[in-house]
Design a protein around this motif. Structure first.
Motif, short mmCIF file in Angstrom:
data_model
loop_
_atom_site.label_atom_id
_atom_site.label_comp_id
_atom_site.label_asym_id
_atom_site.label_seq_id
_atom_site.Cartn_x
_atom_site.Cartn_y
_atom_site.Cartn_z
N THR A 186 13.23 18.31 -6.27
CA THR A 186 13.62 17.78 -5.03
C THR A 186 12.83 18.23 -3.73
N SER A 187 12.10 19.43 -4.07
CA SER A 187 11.39 19.77 -3.05
C SER A 187 9.87 18.97 -2.82
N ILE A 188 9.55 18.63 -4.21
CA ILE A 188 8.34 17.83 -4.34
C ILE A 188 8.83 16.35 -3.78
N LEU A 189 10.00 15.95 -4.00
CA LEU A 189 10.32 14.68 -3.52
C LEU A 189 11.04 14.34 -2.28
N ARG A 190 10.75 15.41 -1.42
CA ARG A 190 11.11 15.51 -0.12
C ARG A 190 12.74 15.39 0.32
N ASN A 191 13.52 15.89 -0.63
CA ASN A 191 15.01 15.81 -0.30
C ASN A 191 15.41 16.91 0.74
N ARG A 192 15.19 16.21 1.93
CA ARG A 192 15.57 17.05 3.33
C ARG A 192 16.13 16.06 4.32
N VAL A 193 16.98 16.12 5.11
CA VAL A 193 17.58 15.44 6.13
C VAL A 193 16.28 15.37 7.14
N GLU A 194 16.17 14.31 7.59
CA GLU A 194 15.35 13.93 8.77
C GLU A 194 16.00 13.01 9.48
N ARG A 195 15.68 13.25 10.96
CA ARG A 195 16.18 12.13 12.03
C ARG A 195 17.58 11.94 11.96
N ASN A 196 18.50 13.07 11.96
CA ASN A 196 19.87 13.14 11.96
C ASN A 196 20.49 12.28 11.01
N GLU A 197 19.86 12.17 9.80
CA GLU A 197 20.34 11.41 8.72
C GLU A 197 21.88 12.03 7.99
N SER A 198 22.53 11.26 7.40
CA SER A 198 23.69 11.83 6.64
C SER A 198 23.03 12.70 5.36
N ARG A 199 23.85 13.76 5.06
CA ARG A 199 23.32 14.46 3.93
C ARG A 199 23.82 14.04 2.80
N SER A 200 24.74 12.96 2.78
CA SER A 200 25.47 12.65 1.32
C SER A 200 24.43 12.05 0.33
N GLY A 201 23.51 11.14 1.08
CA GLY A 201 22.54 10.65 0.09
C GLY A 201 21.35 11.83 -0.61
N ASN A 202 21.38 12.92 0.19
CA ASN A 202 20.53 14.12 -0.23
C ASN A 202 21.27 14.81 -1.29
N TYR A 203 22.73 14.86 -1.31
CA TYR A 203 23.32 15.68 -2.32
C TYR A 203 23.65 14.71 -3.48
N LEU A 204 23.53 13.57 -3.25
CA LEU A 204 23.70 12.58 -4.70
C LEU A 204 22.48 12.58 -5.25
N PHE A 205 21.22 12.52 -4.40
CA PHE A 205 19.81 12.55 -5.33
C PHE A 205 19.72 13.77 -5.83
N HIS A 206 19.96 14.97 -5.29
CA HIS A 206 19.81 16.16 -6.19
C HIS A 206 20.54 16.17 -7.35
N GLU A 207 21.77 15.73 -7.42
CA GLU A 207 22.77 15.77 -8.59
C GLU A 207 22.16 14.84 -9.54
N TRP A 208 21.34 13.36 -9.02
CA TRP A 208 20.81 12.72 -10.09
C TRP A 208 19.76 13.51 -10.59
N VAL A 209 18.91 14.08 -9.95
CA VAL A 209 17.78 14.78 -10.66
C VAL A 209 18.15 15.84 -11.57
N ARG A 210 19.16 16.51 -11.13
CA ARG A 210 19.63 17.62 -11.91
C ARG A 210 20.12 17.13 -13.16
N GLU A 211 20.86 15.86 -13.20
CA GLU A 211 21.73 15.49 -14.42
C GLU A 211 20.43 14.94 -15.25
N SER A 212 19.29 14.47 -14.60
CA SER A 212 18.53 13.78 -15.34
C SER A 212 17.57 14.87 -16.23
#
Length: 826
Positions: free
Chosen positions: A420-446
Motif C-alpha cells: 500500500t505504500s508503493i501503491l500510494r495509499n494515502r489521503v490527498e486533497r482532504n479526501e475521505s479515508r474510507s476508500g483507503n481503508y477498503l483498499f488496504h483491506e483488499w490488498v491484505r486479503e489478497s
C-alpha cells in the motif's frame, strides 16, 4: 527509569559486547565482448584501433581516435597498458599519439603505430583520409555533445526550466533545433561572431575571459574549444536533412575481468545511418552504477577501488547509452561450498566461485528465527516461539517455520503495508479515508489468500466501478491524468522509469516520446466520476504525442501497437503486462522481493531495470524469474524459494575475505529494522502500546492502513515512507542524531520503560535474576544470554541496591534496545 550519566549506562553495553557491530570469529584466451576482436592470448599484447586489432581509419582533421594497448594475465584478467607504453609512429608527421593513446591526424596517408612493453610488441595500421577536405560541421552531431559533456545543458545549469541567467538550452541537448535558436538567433545573435570567432560570447564565457557563473569550462588549447571555433567560423551550420544521424553506440571492451586495483581505458564508437563510425570517447560521459567498486573520469578511464564484485559503467553520447561490465574477482580459494537447498543457490555459488569469494558459515537457529520472522511477519518472535524452535529437532524445522509464518495474519499485515505504500495509499486533497481503508483491506486479503501476482495486478489495472464495491478502484483515484497512471504502472510493475521520455528521449534508456505516449494511451479512456467511481469510455485507445502532435495507438513498451483498439485499453494492457513472455513483469517482482530479504536488489535500485543498469548476477535473476513464472506467479512460493535457500541462511558474521561484499550475497548484510517494525518490536519487548491518532487502541505500526495519517515522531524520525510516490526509496535508512536522541533520551522512551509490564516483570518473585535475564534475551534476540552477559547484568542489579530492581531492569532493557543486535536484522 533513573537518568544515570551516559558513560555509566553504556558500561552495560560494553561489558556484554552489545556496543560493537558483528565481528568475525577466532591460461585461456580472453574475449572482450566484441566478436570482431580476436581473443587476447595470455602474455601477448594487442594494439586496438577502431574496435579492431591492427587496423583503423580516421577521417578529417577534426576526428580523434583512442588507441588501446591491452594484454591479459594467466588468470584471464585484462591489463591496460595504454598509458604505460611508448608510441612510435612511422612515417612520422602523419599523426600524433599522446601519452594517453589519443590520436590526432596531421595529414593524409597510411601510418604504422608500434608499442612495446617488455618483450611484447604490437602494431596498428591507421589510414588518415580527407584531412584536406573536412566536412562542414553538424550542430547536433558535433556541437551539442560538447554542451552535454561539460554540463552546460544539465538540469542544474542552462538545461533547467527557464535556463540560467537569460540563456537556455534544452535538457541534455534533446531539442537541438531549439538550442540552435537560443545560441545563434536569440539576443540578436550576440552569442556568436563569425567574423571573429574567438570574440564570440559563447567562447569568451567558456574560457573565463568574460565573467561566467558556471566558471571556466574549456581551455583555449582544448579540442572542444577548437571545434566550437571552427563551427562559428563556418557560419554556424545547423546541418542538412541528408546528414547522417546516430543509430547506435558501442563501447569496447563491453566486458572485462579486472584486478582489484586495475584501471582500463574504454573506447566509445558512434554508429551513423550512412554506415560510418566515429570515435566519440572524448565526447562521452561515463557513470559507474556502484561508486564503491569503481570510479571513472571524463576520458573514459575506469578505475577499480580494491573491492571484489560486478560493476557496470553507463556510457552516454547524445540520446544513446550503452554499458561496460567489469568483473573484479578477489581470487581467494574456496575449499568447500555449502549445500544447495534452493534453485537459486546454484547461480549464487557459481558467482562466488567466479569471484573467488568464500561464503560465511550458515547462521545458527537463534539468528535464523529472528531474521526470518522479522522479514516475513514484520515482528520479533515471541519468547515461546524462540524456545520451541531452539529445542526442536529435524532437518526441515526451518521449512516448517517459514510455512507457519506465511500462513499467519502477520505476513499479510506486513506485506500489505509494503504494497500500500508503493501503491500510494494515502489521503490527498482532504479526501475521505474510507476508500483507503477498503483498499488496504483488499490488498491484505489478497496476500492472505495468496492471490497469484498476475491476477492481483490484472484486477488492480482493470478495476472499474465504485470504490465501495471494488476497493481496487482506489488506486486509480490517486491520479488525475493518464500520464500519471502510465508512469506508476511502468515503474511498479515493469521496473521502467519512463517519466523522462514524456518530454524527450530517455537519457539512460531506449524509450522515446513515441514509446511514452503509446504506453500512456492504454489509460486514455479512463474516466473518474463523483470522486469515487472509475470507468472506461468507448473510444479509440489513442494518445497525442506532444513532440510531433500526432495521435498514436496504445502499445506495450517495446511491443507493436494495438491498431484500431476501442474501449477500455486497460484490459489489453493487463493481458500484455501479465503474460509470461513479458520481459519485465516477473523480473521486476522477483527483484523487488529479493531486495526486501537481502537489502539490495540483484538490480539496484530495484525498480530501475534499464539496460545500462545490468544485474550483478544475471543467472540468479533469470533463475528466480523462471521459478516464479513456473509457479504461476505464486508470491508465497517465491518467499519460500528465497528463505529456504542457503544463500538467505548465511551468517552475517564475515570471514577474512567477504567483509566488503555487498552484492554477491556471500554473507547476510545486516539491515536496520524498518521504522514500523522497530516501534512494534520496542512495544512488544517492553509491553507498552503506541497510540496513533484516528486509529483504534491496539493498532500496531505495521497495521496502519493509510500512509498519510497517524502522525508519529518515532516513525517519521526513522524514515517511514510517506506513500506519496511509487518508489520504495521513500523509506530512508539514513542514520541521524535525532534517531539517537529518540532512543536514548526521549520522553516517549521513558514512558515505555515505565510501563506496568516492566514494573511487574522486574518484581516477579517467581523468577530470579538469571531467569529474568534469560527471558529478556529470548524476547529481544531469540537466544540464551551468554555467561558474561548474565554476570554483567546481575552485578549491575546488585550494585543498584535492594528495592531498586525495577529501575535496574529499566536500565538493562534500555541498554538492550540501544544495541545493534536489537535494532538490526542480522
Amino acid at each position: 527509569m533513573r537518568r544515570y550519566p551516559i558513560q555509566t549506562l553504556l558500561l552495560l553495553a560494553f561489558a556484554t559486547g552489545h556496543a560493537f557491530s558483528l565481528q568475525a570469529g577466532q591460461g585461456e584466451p580472453v574475449s572482450l565482448g566484441n566478436p570482431r576482436v580476436q581473443p587476447i592470448q595470455p602474455n601477448s599484447l594487442q594494439l586496438l584501433a577502431n574496435g579492431r586489432s591492427g587496423s583503423g581509419e580516421i577521417h578529417g582533421p577534426n576526428a580523434r581516435l583512442q588507441l588501446q594497448a591491452l594484454t591479459v594475465d594467466q588468470q584471464g584478467k585484462t591489463i591496460d597498458l595504454t598509458r604505460r607504453v611508448a608510441y612510435q609512429v612511422h612515417p612520422a608527421g602523419s599523426l600524433l599519439v599522446d601519452s594517453q593513446g589519443r590520436v590526432t591526424p596531421q595529414k593524409n596517408g597510411p601510418v604504422t603505430v608500434t608499442v612495446t612493453s617488455g618483450n611484447m610488441t604490437a602494431t596498428a595500421e591507421i589510414n588518415v583520409k580527407n584531412f584536406d577536405s573536412p566536412p562542414r560541421l553538424n550542430f547536433f552531431n558535433n556541437i551539442v555533445p560538447i554542451f552535454t559533456k561539460f554540463g552546460c545543458n544539465a538540469g542544474g545549469c542552462h538545461g533547467k526550466s527557464g535556463g540560467q541567467n537569460g540563456f537556455s538550452l534544452s535538457l541534455l541537448g534533446f531539442e537541438p533545433a531549439e538550442d540552435y535558436q537560443y545560441i545563434v538567433k536569440e539576443g540578436r545573435g550576440r552569442r556568436v561572431f563569425p567574423a571573429a570567432p574567438t570574440q564570440s560570447l559563447l567562447l569568451q564565457k567558456a574560457i573565463g575571459e568574460v565573467p561566467h557563473g558556471g566558471g571556466v569550462r574549456l581551455s583555449p588549447e582544448s579540442y572542444e574549444y577548437d571545434l566550437l571555433k571552427q563551427w562559428i567560423a563556418q557560419g554556424m551550420p545547423y546541418g542538412e536533412e541528408s546528414d547522417p544521424v546516430l543509430t547506435d553506440l558501442t563501447v569496447f571492451p563491453s566486458r572485462a575481468t579486472l584486478a582489484l586495483e586495475a584501471d582500463l581505458q574504454l573506447k566509445v564508437t558512434a554508429h551513423y545511418s550512412d554506415g560510418s563510425t566515429q570515435d566519440v570517447t572524448n565526447q562521452s560521459q561515463f557513470t559507474p552504477n556502484n561508486t564503491d567498486l569503481a570510479g571513472s573520469d571524463e576520458d573514459g578511464i575506469v578505475s577499480m577501488k580494491g573491492r571484489a564484485g560486478i560493476v557496470a559503467v553507463m556510457v552516454r553520447f547524445q540520446d544513446r547509452a550503452t554499458a561496460f561490465l567489469a568483473t573484479v574477482p578477489l581470487g581467494a580459494q574456496i575449499s568447500k561450498l555449502p549445500p544447495e537447498k534452493s534453485p537459486i543457490d546454484g547461480p549464487v555459488f557459481a558467482k562466488w566461485t567466479e569471484l573467488g569469494l568464500p561464503p560465511s558459515e550458515i547462521a545458527n537457529d537463534a539468528v535464523f528465527i529472528r531474521r526470518v520472522t522479522l522479514d516475513i511477519a514484520g515482528r520479533l518472535p515471541t519468547e515461546q516461539e524462540s524456545v520451541q524452535f531452539l529445542k526442536s529437532s529435524g532437518g526441515n524445522k526451518r521449512q516448517k517455520l517459514i510455512d507457519r509464518l506465511l500462513a499467519s495474519e502477520d505476513y499479510a499485515n506486513f506485506f500489505a503495508q509494503k504494497w500500500t505504500s508503493i501503491l500510494r495509499n494515502r489521503v490527498e486533497r482532504n479526501e475521505s479515508r474510507s476508500g483507503n481503508y477498503l483498499f488496504h483491506e483488499w490488498v491484505r486479503e489478497s496476500l492472505a489468500q495468496n492471490l497469484p501476482y498476475d491476477r492481483f495486478v490484472a484486477r488492480l489495472i482493470t478495476a472499474s466501478g465504485d470504490v465501495r464495491i471494488n476497493p481496487a478502484v482506489n488506486w486509480h483515484l490517486k491520479f488525475q491524468k493518464m500520464e500519471e497512471r502510465a508512469e506508476d504502472t511502468a515503474q511498479i510493475f515493469l521496473g521502467q522509469r519512463i517519466q523522462c521520455a514524456k518530454c524527450h528521449h530517455h537519457p539512460y534508456e531506449k524509450w522515446s516520446q513515441q514509446d511514452y505516449w503509446q504506453f500512456a494511451a492504454f489509460f486514455s479512456n479512463v474516466t473518474q466520476k463523483s470522486g469515487r467511481r472509475i470507468y472506461g469510455k468507448q473510444a479509440r485507445v489513442q494518445a497525442r504525442n506532444t513532440k510531433n502532435n500526432q495521435m498514436v495507438w496504445a502499445a506495450g513498451l517495446g511491443a507493436e501497437p494495438f491498431q484500431d483498439l476501442q474501449g477500455d485499453g486497460r484490459i489489453q494492457l493487463a493481458n500484455w503486462l501479465t503474460d509470461s513472455s513479458n520481459p519485465f513483469f516477473a523480473k521486476m517482482l522477483v527483484n523487488r522481493y529479493w531486495k526486501h530479504f537481502f537489502g539490495i536488489g540483484i538490480v539496484d535500485p530495484e525498480d530501475d531495470l534499464r539496460g545500462t543498469n545490468p544485474p550483478s548476477n544475471p543467472e540468479l535473476l533469470a533463475a528466480l524469474e523462471k521459478s516464479f513464472i513456473e509457479s504461476d506467479f505464486d508470491l508465497k512460493n517465491l518467499i519460500r524459494t528465497i528463505c529456504n535457500s542457503t544463500t538467505y541462511q548465511l551468517s552475517a558474521v564475515p570471514n577474512e575475505h567477504n567483509a566488503k561484499d555487498m552484492q554477491s550475497f556471500s554473507k547476510f548484510n545486516p539491515r536496520r529494522l524498518p521504522a514500523e517494525v522497530m516501534l512494534d518490536s520496542i512495544d512488544r519487548f517492553l509491553g507498552s502500546q503506541s497510540r496513533f491518532p484516528g486509529l483504534p487502541a491496539g493498532t500496531t505500526a505495521t497495521r496502519i492502513p493509510d500512509h498519510g495519517m497517524a502522525n508519529n515522531s518515532f516513525l517519521d524520525t526513522f524514515g517511514r515512507p510517506a506513500g506519496a510516490s511509487a518508489c520504495e526509496c521513500e523509506r530512508s535508512d539514513e542514520i541521524t542524531m535525532a534517531q539517537c536522541l529518540q532512543l536514548l533520551n526521549s520522553n516517549d522512551m521513558y514512558q515505555k520503560l515505565a510501563s506496568p509490564f516492566v514494573s511487574e516483570f522486574s518484581r516477579n518473585p517467581e523468577l530470579d535474576f538469571v531467569a529474568k535475564i534469560r527471558k529478556i534475551h529470548l524476547q529481544a534476540f531469540s537466544r540464551e544470554p551468554r555467561p558474561k552477559e548474565i554476570k554483567a547484568y546481575t552485578d549491575y542489579i546488585k550494585a543498584s541496591g535492594e528495592g531498586n530492581e525495577n529501575q535496574a531492569f529499566q536500565d538493562i532493557m534500555w541498554t538492550i534496545i540501544n544495541t545493534k543486535e536489537f535494532l538490526f536484522n542480522h
